[in-house]
Motif scaffolding. Structure first.
Motif, PDB file in Angstrom:
ATOM      1  N   VAL A 117       0.863  -1.184   0.000  1.00 35.22           N
ATOM      2  CA  VAL A 117       0.000   0.000   0.000  1.00 35.22           C
ATOM      3  C   VAL A 117       0.902   1.236   0.000  1.00 35.22           C
ATOM      4  O   VAL A 117       1.811   1.358   0.833  1.00 35.22           O
ATOM      5  N   ILE A 118       0.666   2.131  -0.951  1.00 37.58           N
ATOM      6  CA  ILE A 118       1.449   3.355  -1.069  1.00 37.58           C
ATOM      7  C   ILE A 118       0.500   4.539  -1.198  1.00 37.58           C
ATOM      8  O   ILE A 118      -0.719   4.371  -1.340  1.00 37.58           O
ATOM      9  N   GLU A 119       1.048   5.734  -1.149  1.00 35.81           N
ATOM     10  CA  GLU A 119       0.285   6.950  -1.418  1.00 35.81           C
ATOM     11  C   GLU A 119       0.797   7.596  -2.691  1.00 35.81           C
ATOM     12  O   GLU A 119       1.993   7.580  -2.978  1.00 35.81           O
ATOM     13  N   ARG A 120      -0.128   8.149  -3.453  1.00 32.58           N
ATOM     14  CA  ARG A 120       0.189   8.873  -4.676  1.00 32.58           C
ATOM     15  C   ARG A 120      -0.681  10.130  -4.722  1.00 32.58           C
ATOM     16  O   ARG A 120      -1.803  10.133  -4.198  1.00 32.58           O
ATOM     17  N   PRO A 121      -0.222  11.197  -5.392  1.00 36.08           N
ATOM     18  CA  PRO A 121      -1.113  12.334  -5.624  1.00 36.08           C
ATOM     19  C   PRO A 121      -2.316  11.894  -6.459  1.00 36.08           C
ATOM     20  O   PRO A 121      -2.201  11.025  -7.335  1.00 36.08           O
ATOM     21  N   ASP A 122      -3.471  12.462  -6.195  1.00 39.37           N
ATOM     22  CA  ASP A 122      -4.632  12.190  -7.042  1.00 39.37           C
ATOM     23  C   ASP A 122      -4.292  12.565  -8.481  1.00 39.37           C
ATOM     24  O   ASP A 122      -3.799  13.669  -8.741  1.00 39.37           O
ATOM     25  N   PRO A 123      -4.538  11.695  -9.453  1.00 40.62           N
ATOM     26  CA  PRO A 123      -4.266  12.038 -10.850  1.00 40.62           C
ATOM     27  C   PRO A 123      -5.261  13.078 -11.348  1.00 40.62           C
ATOM     28  O   PRO A 123      -6.415  13.111 -10.912  1.00 40.62           O
ATOM     29  N   GLU A 124      -4.805  13.941 -12.239  1.00 34.03           N
ATOM     30  CA  GLU A 124      -5.669  14.983 -12.794  1.00 34.03           C
ATOM     31  C   GLU A 124      -5.969  14.677 -14.258  1.00 34.03           C
ATOM     32  O   GLU A 124      -5.067  14.355 -15.021  1.00 34.03           O
ATOM     33  N   PRO A 125      -7.240  14.773 -14.659  1.00 35.13           N
ATOM     34  CA  PRO A 125      -7.569  14.495 -16.064  1.00 35.13           C
ATOM     35  C   PRO A 125      -7.077  15.592 -16.989  1.00 35.13           C
ATOM     36  O   PRO A 125      -7.229  16.787 -16.704  1.00 35.13           O
ATOM     37  N   GLY A 126      -6.480  15.202 -18.098  1.00 30.53           N
ATOM     38  CA  GLY A 126      -6.059  16.138 -19.123  1.00 30.53           C
ATOM     39  C   GLY A 126      -7.110  16.250 -20.215  1.00 30.53           C
ATOM     40  O   GLY A 126      -8.237  15.742 -20.079  1.00 30.53           O
ATOM     41  N   PRO A 127      -6.777  16.896 -21.319  1.00 31.28           N
ATOM     42  CA  PRO A 127      -7.731  17.011 -22.428  1.00 31.28           C
ATOM     43  C   PRO A 127      -8.208  15.641 -22.903  1.00 31.28           C
ATOM     44  O   PRO A 127      -7.412  14.729 -23.111  1.00 31.28           O
ATOM     45  N   GLY A 128      -9.525  15.512 -23.034  1.00 34.47           N
ATOM     46  CA  GLY A 128     -10.109  14.260 -23.520  1.00 34.47           C
ATOM     47  C   GLY A 128     -10.159  13.158 -22.497  1.00 34.47           C
ATOM     48  O   GLY A 128     -10.522  12.022 -22.833  1.00 34.47           O
TER      49      GLY A 128
END
Length: 330
Positions: free
Chosen positions: A25-36
């Motif tokens: 189990v790790i932590e990552r920044p929430d991914p952000e949606p790009g164009p499309g």
């Protein structure tokens, strides 16, 4: 498993090949949606054999894909990137990913998402995208299975196998299923196989010949069944290879291939270009989704595990004996 602020929890590969050593189990920044793109709040993620290979270092993600495991998810859309017209925040979707499903959030090309069919929950929906797209691309496109023809599917109680049985039957084809053990053979019959064979005891070549042979073979076994497949196929038959569990090197009788006018082909799904995946998703929605909505097929789920128990889910998949899909819940 809870998210905190703008960071999510996920499963990373940090160690040896074994599940308990490798999956943490790790932590990552929430991914952000790009164009499309859209971002999905993941509620469930399918577990597939390619995940096992990636964990072992034998199936790296394609360029640009997340390094996290997970090729299919279901959940709600919670963010939308520029240029996305079809979807809205709150829509319930499942999606085909290049990676990143073992996490609280996943970003995906909006064209690779599908509405969750009516009557299915998140767990069942997460068992669909990778599995159904694989079957459709290989059985119905590469294999060109037609109504009235016969599909021979090996590994018939795997996630791919149970989908193949149901999809072939929905399309008006007959199905010969092979699996290991009487219990699995009985399960394949319950799923709709017209002839279900136990690979540990039945004379499969004789039984398939007595049934009239096969027009299409969906082969996840590889080397050990190469001779059987060549014998089983009718003239103009199509042999489609999607996995090589017993090895990738084998002997092929080229004279038999020519005399029967057979086609041997194979494919993978993950590395296909985004536009090709979008075309495949659209074809699946047009043809397969109506079968699901009509109750002609439903994904059997063999077991569920919380995301933080991904190692246990991998061990369960490796152990075999299951009928249908294994799914992580988030």
């Amino acid at each position: 498993m809870q998210e905190r602020g703008d960071r999510m929890q996920a499963i990373g590969i940090e160690g040896g090949e074994g599940p308990a050593e490798a999956l943490k189990v790790i932590e990552r920044p929430d991914p952000e949606p790009g164009p499309g793109q859209i971002r999905i709040r993941v509620r469930a993620a399918g577990v597939n054999r390619p995940d096992l290979l990636q964990r072992e270092g034998r199936y790296p993600p394609p360029p640009g894909a997340s390094d996290l495991l997970g090729l299919e998810v279901a959940g709600e859309i919670d963010a939308i990137g520029p240029g996305v017209d079809r979807w809205r925040v709150g829509d319930r979707v499942c999606a085909l990913l290049g990676g990143g499903g073992y996490a609280g959030y996943a970003v995906v090309d909006a064209r690779h998402a599908l509405p969750i069919p009516g009557g299915l929950d998140f767990v069942e929906a997460a068992a669909l995208p990778e599995t159904v797209c694989t079957v459709f691309a290989n059985v119905f496109e590469a294999g060109a299975l037609q109504p009235g023809e016969t599909l021979l599917v090996h590994g018939a109680t795997s996630g791919i196998g149970v989908a193949a049985i149901q999809m072939a039957r929905a399309a008006g084809a007959r199905v010969i299923a092979t699996s290991r053990g009487a219990e699995k053979a009985a399960a394949a019959t319950r799923l709709g196989a017209d002839l279900s064979l136990d690979a540990t005891s039945d004379d499969m070549a004789a039984a398939i010949a007595g049934f009239g042979g096969a027009d299409v073979v969906l082969d996840m076994v590889g080397a050990d069944y190469a001779r059987l497949n060549q014998e089983a196929l009718k003239p103009m038959g199509r042999w489609v290879v999607i996995a090589t569990l017993t090895g990738a090197r084998t002997e092929i009788d080229l004279a038999r291939l020519m005399m029967k006018r057979l086609v041997l082909t194979g494919s993978t799904l993950r590395a296909r270009p985004a536009d090709e995946k979008a075309r495949l998703i659209a074809a699946v929605e047009a043809r397969v989704w109506p079968w699901i909505e009509a109750g002609m097929m439903r994904p059997p789920v063999a077991a569920t595990f919380p995301l933080e128990q991904a190692a246990a889910a991998h061990l369960r998949l490796e152990a075999g004996g299951h009928v249908g899909k294994i799914v992580l819940t988030v």
